[in-house]
Design an enzyme around this catalytic site. Structure first.
Site, PDB file in Angstrom:
ATOM      1  N   CYS A  96      56.298  34.578 -98.395  1.00 17.99           N
ATOM      2  CA  CYS A  96      56.937  35.403 -97.370  1.00 17.99           C
ATOM      3  C   CYS A  96      57.781  36.513 -98.004  1.00 17.99           C
ATOM      4  CB  CYS A  96      57.821  34.491 -96.503  1.00 17.99           C
ATOM      5  SG  CYS A  96      58.709  35.356 -95.216  1.00 17.99           S
ATOM      6  N   CYS A 148      54.787  49.780 -94.601  1.00 18.85           N
ATOM      7  CA  CYS A 148      55.663  49.483 -93.446  1.00 18.85           C
ATOM      8  C   CYS A 148      56.740  50.545 -93.362  1.00 18.85           C
ATOM      9  CB  CYS A 148      56.289  48.093 -93.614  1.00 18.85           C
ATOM     10  SG  CYS A 148      57.198  47.523 -92.151  1.00 18.85           S
ATOM     11  N   CYS A 179      63.098  46.734 -94.292  1.00 17.08           N
ATOM     12  CA  CYS A 179      63.929  45.527 -94.380  1.00 17.08           C
ATOM     13  C   CYS A 179      64.268  45.299 -95.849  1.00 17.08           C
ATOM     14  CB  CYS A 179      63.198  44.318 -93.802  1.00 17.08           C
ATOM     15  SG  CYS A 179      62.861  44.471 -92.035  1.00 17.08           S
TER      16      CYS A 179
END
Length: 351
Positions: free
Chosen positions: A340, A114, A118
């Site tokens: 998650c 990615c 984040c």
């Protein structure tokens, strides 16, 4: 120099028809091959047993059929199954089967790595190697569905694009994969059972509206003011909350599809009643159906912690008192780093 063979799954049915016409083959051959590729999920030309051996050899000589393969699997104590898939060019990517009593959900990836960085997400600490092609995303769903049928004797009921990568930065392939997944000559799944989650790419959220998509959309919010969101999600610096609110309203006006907010609670960062007030304020500006309050799952690279249960309950009760439809989502698969924010292709998965 030898030219690379074209991936046969990148041909449309019309293009397959044209190819078989040039061979002087009957038109129905194209339909047969198309069914093998998408309905029967053949992973090699040799498996296409209603074609002559000569024709199968000809296809293999002219086309490639790269398929995603399960490289390793882990089983959680709570029934979650995490798979590491290997691509034809040797990359690794993860997907998860999340079972509950009434649902069997595939959490699929859209990119290898990615680019969004984040701060709370393990995938965000990886480099983005490349986008997954639409047929590779399709393969993820097929393979996880096979696991669901084998382990739970039930087909997948839902798909969430919440694995590795940002789906809206692989826009074309994600939409094409969903088209194949929902097509009667693909997996035939209802688009209403598919949710695409985004960290917030305002321009592409609007594009989803213009394209009239029929699946659900989830925004990974995680902080309800720009200062805090900039701190944990660098994408917010170019896609701030006001831009996202406008984009979500545009998306809803065009599609009337369900919108969900995802909000991970971090200890002493976004878990106060002031934070809850800011979240409520955003909820009142967007026709969101639900706010998923998510339990934080620790990762080695970050120092975030989850709040005490009492803090979580107070936060939830405050949202409820202010008529926000919120649901606390407990983590699944934490013991195998399948929850998650934990997907990172860790070594040590059993084959």
């Amino acid at each position: 120099m030898k030219t690379a063979k074209k991936n046969i799954r990148h041909l449309t049915l019309d293009e397959l028809n044209s190819y078989f016409e040039t061979l002087g083959e009957k038109k129905f051959r194209a339909k047969q091959v198309y069914e093998w590729l998408w309905l029967k999920q053949a992973q090699q030309f040799e498996a296409m047993t209603n074609l002559s051996k000569e024709l199968r050899v000809k296809l293999a000589d002219n086309f490639s059929l790269p398929a995603l393969r399960v490289d390793a699997t882990q089983y959680s104590a709570d029934g979650t199954v995490k798979s590491r898939f290997k691509t034809h060019d040797g990359h690794l990517v993860e997907g998860v089967l999340i079972p509950t009593d009434d649902r069997k959900t595939a959490c699929v990836s859209s990119q290898i790595g990615c680019s969004l960085s984040c701060k709370f997400c393990a995938t965000g600490y990886m480099d983005r190697k490349r986008n997954l092609d639409f047929d590779e995303i399709y393969d993820e769903v097929v393979l996880i569905n096979q696991q669901s049928e084998r382990v739970y004797e039930k087909k997948l009921s839902n798909i969430v694009f919440m694995g590795m990568g940002e789906p809206l930065l692989n826009y074309r392939n994600v939409l094409k994969a969903i088209e194949r997944i929902t097509s009667p000559d693909g997996l035939g799944m209802s688009p209403r059972r598919i949710t695409v989650s985004t960290a917030g790419v305002a321009k592409q959220i609007k594009q989803l509206g213009d394209d009239g998509v029929r699946f659900k959309l989830a925004l990974s919010l995680h902080a309800a003011n720009d200062t805090k969101r900039n701190e944990i999600m660098p994408i917010n610096e170019s896609n701030n909350l006001q831009a996202l609110i406008e984009a979500l309203n545009y998306f809803y006006k065009k599609t009337e599809n369900e919108i969900t907010f995802e909000y991970i609670l971090f200890n002493n960062f976004n878990d106060s009643l002031k934070d809850a007030d800011e979240l409520i304020k955003i909820c009142r500006q967007v026709p969101a159906d639900l706010v998923n309050i998510i339990e934080y799952n620790p990762i080695d690279m970050a120092t975030f912690r989850k709040p005490d249960e009492k803090v979580v309950n107070t936060f939830m009760q405050y949202l409820e008192k202010n008529r926000v439809n919120a649901r606390l989502r407990r983590s699944r698969g934490k013991d195998i780093d399948a929850a998650c924010g934990q997907l990172a292709n860790k070594e040590g998965i059993v084959g």
